[in-house]
Design an enzyme around this catalytic site. Structure first.
Site, mmCIF file in Angstrom:
data_model
loop_
_atom_site.group_PDB
_atom_site.id
_atom_site.type_symbol
_atom_site.label_atom_id
_atom_site.label_comp_id
_atom_site.label_asym_id
_atom_site.label_seq_id
_atom_site.Cartn_x
_atom_site.Cartn_y
_atom_site.Cartn_z
ATOM 1 N N ASP A 122 30.301 73.735 52.682
ATOM 2 C CA ASP A 122 30.530 73.318 51.294
ATOM 3 C C ASP A 122 29.820 71.991 51.020
ATOM 4 O O ASP A 122 29.842 71.484 49.896
ATOM 5 C CB ASP A 122 32.024 73.269 50.944
ATOM 6 C CG ASP A 122 32.814 72.291 51.786
ATOM 7 O OD1 ASP A 122 32.223 71.666 52.697
ATOM 8 O OD2 ASP A 122 34.028 72.147 51.540
ATOM 9 N N LYS A 126 35.427 78.853 57.945
ATOM 10 C CA LYS A 126 35.838 77.529 58.423
ATOM 11 C C LYS A 126 36.761 76.903 57.400
ATOM 12 O O LYS A 126 36.496 76.996 56.193
ATOM 13 C CB LYS A 126 34.613 76.638 58.657
ATOM 14 C CG LYS A 126 34.971 75.197 59.025
ATOM 15 C CD LYS A 126 33.804 74.450 59.639
ATOM 16 C CE LYS A 126 32.793 73.894 58.684
ATOM 17 N NZ LYS A 126 33.327 72.903 57.722
ATOM 18 N N GLU A 129 39.260 73.242 56.703
ATOM 19 C CA GLU A 129 39.558 71.878 57.158
ATOM 20 C C GLU A 129 41.041 71.847 57.467
ATOM 21 O O GLU A 129 41.875 72.002 56.564
ATOM 22 C CB GLU A 129 39.144 70.873 56.071
ATOM 23 C CG GLU A 129 37.632 70.897 55.873
ATOM 24 C CD GLU A 129 37.121 69.866 54.879
ATOM 25 O OE1 GLU A 129 37.909 69.016 54.433
ATOM 26 O OE2 GLU A 129 35.920 69.914 54.570
ATOM 27 N N GLU A 170 34.462 66.370 63.230
ATOM 28 C CA GLU A 170 33.517 65.549 62.457
ATOM 29 C C GLU A 170 33.930 64.085 62.525
ATOM 30 O O GLU A 170 35.085 63.732 62.227
ATOM 31 C CB GLU A 170 33.474 66.021 60.993
ATOM 32 C CG GLU A 170 32.553 65.145 60.140
ATOM 33 C CD GLU A 170 32.191 65.727 58.783
ATOM 34 O OE1 GLU A 170 32.640 66.835 58.450
ATOM 35 O OE2 GLU A 170 31.435 65.045 58.059
#
Ligand code: KIV
Length: 279
Positions: free
Chosen positions: A58, A126, A128, A195
């Site tokens: 995204d 995916k 978060e 990340e």
């Protein structure tokens, strides 16, 4: 093989990357090479260069659409760009991001992940994640949908966390991240992505995990590396993240830059210590 993106150079003879194949790379200690892509032309270059995993992130909200965050990205945007990328891939494993608010409950997660797999050709979604979303991961996994759980800096929560900043730098955050990773793997996540996580913590989570762990700004102690394609081509605007490296140098073509990134990940010359974070 047919279509404008099926070039004679394409690696049609190499078997398609599967989840077990990624697991084998982890077990063999061979770094997994991952990059983002948002359209068919770049996706074909990545596939031909032997990139193992392509993510339709995204991040397209920022690098393609020109927004300041990923928040405006919709499921329709993700379906559109994932469709373009999936048309060009012959070998690489294709992950698509579930965008902001598209997985707020198990039913919407299932419906939106279903669109990404059925309409757009993704092989994995995916999200978060944190431990509070274990039920969502469980629902997707129970329905045969492979899941990558993205921990650490979670850009979709940037307003809540106060911007883009490294995560897990104090003992409480670090402990919570280890627990989140454990719970999400237990719920059925097949891949973890970290990340902007201190290198030592990322290595610890990787050691404890039973699935491949991919890092971006997470140091060398993970199973694979991912970067935003535009960052390795020196195209990104604004503040350059410390882990970004321009590989389009010395007169290289785009294909050569992608191949140089893949080689640097596989021979462990990328990332360098300066690309990572300390606790
Ligand atoms: O959206 C994206 O491109 C990502 C990468 C930064 C891993 O999530």
């Amino acid at each position: 093989m047919s279509g404008p993106y099926a070039s004679p150079r394409s690696n049609a003879s190499s078997p398609a990357v599967t989840l077990p194949a990624l697991g084998k790379l982890r077990q063999a200690g061979q770094p997994i090479v991952c990059l983002t892509a948002y359209d068919a032309s770049f996706a074909a270059i990545l596939d031909e260069a032997g990139v193992d995993v392509v993510l339709v992130g995204d991040s397209l909200g920022m690098v393609v659409q020109g927004h300041a965050s990923t928040i405006p990205v919709t499921v329709d945007h993700m379906v559109y760009h994932t469709t373009l990328v999936s048309r060009a891939l012959r070998r690489a494993w294709l992950i698509a991001d579930l965008p902001f608010l598209s997985y707020a409950d198990p039913a919407s997660a299932l419906a939106n992940a279903g669109r990404l797999l059925q309409e757009a050709g993704a092989k994995m979604v995916k999200l978060e994640g944190h431990a509070g979303q274990a039920a969502i991961v469980e629902t997707l996994a129970a329905n045969g949908i492979p899941v990558c759980a993205h921990l650490g800096l979670r850009p979709q929560s940037e307003y809540k966390i106060g911007g883009f900043r490294a995560a897990g730098r104090n003992p409480a955050e670090a402990e919570k991240m280890c627990e989140d990773a454990r719970r999400l793997e237990e719920a059925g996540a097949d891949l973890l992505l970290l990340e902007c996580v201190p290198s030592r913590l990322a290595a610890e989570i990787t050691k404890a995990a039973h699935v491949p762990v991919i890092g971006i700004g997470a140091g060398p102690g993970v199973d694979g590396q991912i970067l935003v394609l535009y960052d390795i081509l020196g195209l990104s605007r604004g503040v350059r993240p410390r882990f970004a490296q321009d590989f389009l140098t010395g007169g290289r073509s785009i294909a050569e830059a992608v191949a140089a990134f893949a080689e640097a990940v596989r021979n462990r010359t990328y990332p360098e210590p300066r690309h990572g974070f300390e606790s």
